[in-house]
Motif scaffolding. Structure first.
Motif, PDB file in Angstrom:
ATOM      1  N   GLY A   1      50.413  33.009  43.650  1.00 43.49           N
ATOM      2  CA  GLY A   1      50.798  34.198  42.900  1.00 43.49           C
ATOM      3  C   GLY A   1      51.974  33.935  41.966  1.00 43.49           C
ATOM      4  O   GLY A   1      51.963  34.352  40.807  1.00 43.49           O
ATOM      5  N   GLU A   2      52.972  33.231  42.465  1.00 40.58           N
ATOM      6  CA  GLU A   2      54.142  32.922  41.638  1.00 40.58           C
ATOM      7  C   GLU A   2      53.760  31.996  40.484  1.00 40.58           C
ATOM      8  O   GLU A   2      54.272  32.144  39.364  1.00 40.58           O
ATOM      9  CB  GLU A   2      55.221  32.274  42.505  1.00 40.58           C
ATOM     10  CG  GLU A   2      55.849  33.237  43.511  1.00 40.58           C
ATOM     11  CD  GLU A   2      56.817  32.553  44.460  1.00 40.58           C
ATOM     12  OE1 GLU A   2      57.573  33.261  45.136  1.00 40.58           O
ATOM     13  OE2 GLU A   2      56.793  31.299  44.543  1.00 40.58           O
ATOM     14  N   HIS A   3      52.857  31.058  40.769  1.00 33.66           N
ATOM     15  CA  HIS A   3      52.403  30.150  39.704  1.00 33.66           C
ATOM     16  C   HIS A   3      51.681  30.941  38.610  1.00 33.66           C
ATOM     17  O   HIS A   3      51.885  30.699  37.412  1.00 33.66           O
ATOM     18  CB  HIS A   3      51.478  29.097  40.298  1.00 33.66           C
ATOM     19  CG  HIS A   3      51.033  28.062  39.308  1.00 33.66           C
ATOM     20  ND1 HIS A   3      51.882  27.128  38.760  1.00 33.66           N
ATOM     21  CD2 HIS A   3      49.801  27.827  38.742  1.00 33.66           C
ATOM     22  CE1 HIS A   3      51.212  26.361  37.922  1.00 33.66           C
ATOM     23  NE2 HIS A   3      49.956  26.765  37.890  1.00 33.66           N
ATOM     24  N   GLY A   4      50.835  31.889  39.023  1.00 30.58           N
ATOM     25  CA  GLY A   4      50.108  32.707  38.047  1.00 30.58           C
ATOM     26  C   GLY A   4      51.047  33.526  37.175  1.00 30.58           C
ATOM     27  O   GLY A   4      50.864  33.599  35.951  1.00 30.58           O
ATOM     28  N   GLU A   5      52.069  34.123  37.790  1.00 30.91           N
ATOM     29  CA  GLU A   5      53.005  34.928  36.992  1.00 30.91           C
ATOM     30  C   GLU A   5      53.781  34.047  36.017  1.00 30.91           C
ATOM     31  O   GLU A   5      54.059  34.455  34.883  1.00 30.91           O
ATOM     32  CB  GLU A   5      53.956  35.683  37.914  1.00 30.91           C
ATOM     33  CG  GLU A   5      53.290  36.840  38.638  1.00 30.91           C
ATOM     34  CD  GLU A   5      54.290  37.814  39.242  1.00 30.91           C
ATOM     35  OE1 GLU A   5      53.864  38.628  40.057  1.00 30.91           O
ATOM     36  OE2 GLU A   5      55.484  37.745  38.884  1.00 30.91           O
ATOM     37  N   ALA A   6      54.126  32.830  36.463  1.00 29.92           N
ATOM     38  CA  ALA A   6      54.845  31.914  35.562  1.00 29.92           C
ATOM     39  C   ALA A   6      53.964  31.534  34.370  1.00 29.92           C
ATOM     40  O   ALA A   6      54.433  31.477  33.223  1.00 29.92           O
ATOM     41  CB  ALA A   6      55.268  30.671  36.327  1.00 29.92           C
ATOM     42  N   LEU A   7      52.679  31.293  34.629  1.00 21.69           N
ATOM     43  CA  LEU A   7      51.759  30.950  33.534  1.00 21.69           C
ATOM     44  C   LEU A   7      51.647  32.103  32.537  1.00 21.69           C
ATOM     45  O   LEU A   7      51.651  31.883  31.317  1.00 21.69           O
ATOM     46  CB  LEU A   7      50.375  30.615  34.099  1.00 21.69           C
ATOM     47  CG  LEU A   7      50.196  29.274  34.803  1.00 21.69           C
ATOM     48  CD1 LEU A   7      48.778  29.140  35.319  1.00 21.69           C
ATOM     49  CD2 LEU A   7      50.511  28.123  33.845  1.00 21.69           C
TER      50      LEU A   7
END
Length: 313
Positions: free
Chosen positions: A9-15
């Protein structure tokens, strides 16, 4: 499993934050909590009461396509390490409903009220509250175009919203690839999005004709218009990138489009397709170019691809 899900989830928001920075969306507000104004209507699927909604990323800016309008955009990020579902309708309805409820309560929230106050004195007379659903997968082997698979889904008529835009891997890649191709190919030009002139934005004299910020409406457009301004002599190239493959019909439509909207500021046009191949398509281009230039002899029209390999474009 819980830690991995959190990491995904955190990776997706960063992207998504990086993507939004690329299209000029600054001043994002992450993790905004909105009080639920309709707890019974917005009851969770588990049957538990809902007290709040979470906005993953909140963005507000003056619309360049609507007169005197503030765009308030509630972004929901649904990023997964797994492939898109083979039958995505149920999961799409779930994501869509969640975001629609969020937008509905945002429109009644103190957060919205305070944002509008911040824009007092800046020519804003109305606000447009919309949602953007980023439904993305990290699985490169998955199909990438979930939008086409859910295009015929019937939306619950009880949901209250003005507009919700769905961005999947395919649409995000189209915008990302278009911008990066132009940045790499025109390093001595300033890249701007062209803001289309319509009946909806002709009375607000403060609106710009081009700028660094992609309008929210363009997120789901199959055509992206750009103005490339030379840093040396300020000459302008009007460039249009199209998501559909090359065909004579698409080329004719694009040529008519660019010649109609851009001759007030340039006669230099560049049209980019994903699959244009000079060896296969050049004769068609010459035929169509000849027809257009027979009417406007001083036009410069170049057709190319924004995808390249060792064979060129």
């Amino acid at each position: 499993m819980g830690e991995f899900s959190k990491k995904v989830g955190e990776h997706g928001e960063a992207l998504v934050k990086e993507f939004l920075a690329l299209i000029g969306w600054t001043g994002l507000r992450p993790g905004v909590e909105i009080k639920c104004k309709l707890p019974q209507k917005h009851e969770r699927s588990t049957g538990s009461a809902r007290t709040t909604h979470g906005v993953d990323l909140l963005y507000s800016a003056r619309s360049q396509l609507q007169d005197f309008t503030l765009d308030n955009v509630c972004c929901s990020v649904k990023f997964t390490s797994k492939a898109y579902p083979n039958h995505p309708n149920t999961k799409f309805k779930e994501h869509f409903k969640d975001l629609a409820h969020c937008v509905e309560c945002y429109s009644k929230s103190e957060v919205r009220h305070s944002t509008i106050i911040d824009y007092n004195g800046r020519g804003v007379k109305k606000a447009n509250d919309v949602g953007v659903l980023f439904w993305l997968t990290n699985d490169r082997d998955s199909y990438q175009d979930v939008v086409s698979k859910v295009a015929n889904v019937v939306i619950d008529k009880n949901l209250m919203f003005s507009a919700i835009y769905l961005v999947d891997n395919s649409r995000a890649a189209f915008i990302y690839d278009s911008i990066n191709f132009l940045k790499n190919s025109f390093k001595e030009h300033e890249l701007n999005f062209h803001y289309s002139f319509t009946a909806a934005n002709y009375t607000d004299t403060n609106l710009k004709k081009y700028g660094k910020v992609l309008p929210v409406e363009y997120l789901t457009s199959d055509i992206l218009p750009f103005r490339l301004i030379s840093e040396k002599d300020k000459s302008v190239i009007f460039c249009v990138v199209i998501r559909d493959n090359f065909s004579k019909e698409n080329l004719e439509r694009l040529m008519n489009f660019v010649s109609d909207v851009s001759q007030e500021f340039t006669k230099n046009f560049k049209l980019l397709f994903p699959d244009y191949n000079a060896l296969e398509h050049e004769d068609i281009v010459e035929t169509v170019r000849g027809i257009v230039q027979a009417e406007e002899k001083d036009l410069s029209i170049e057709v190319n691809s924004y995808n390249s390999d060792f064979r060129g474009r």
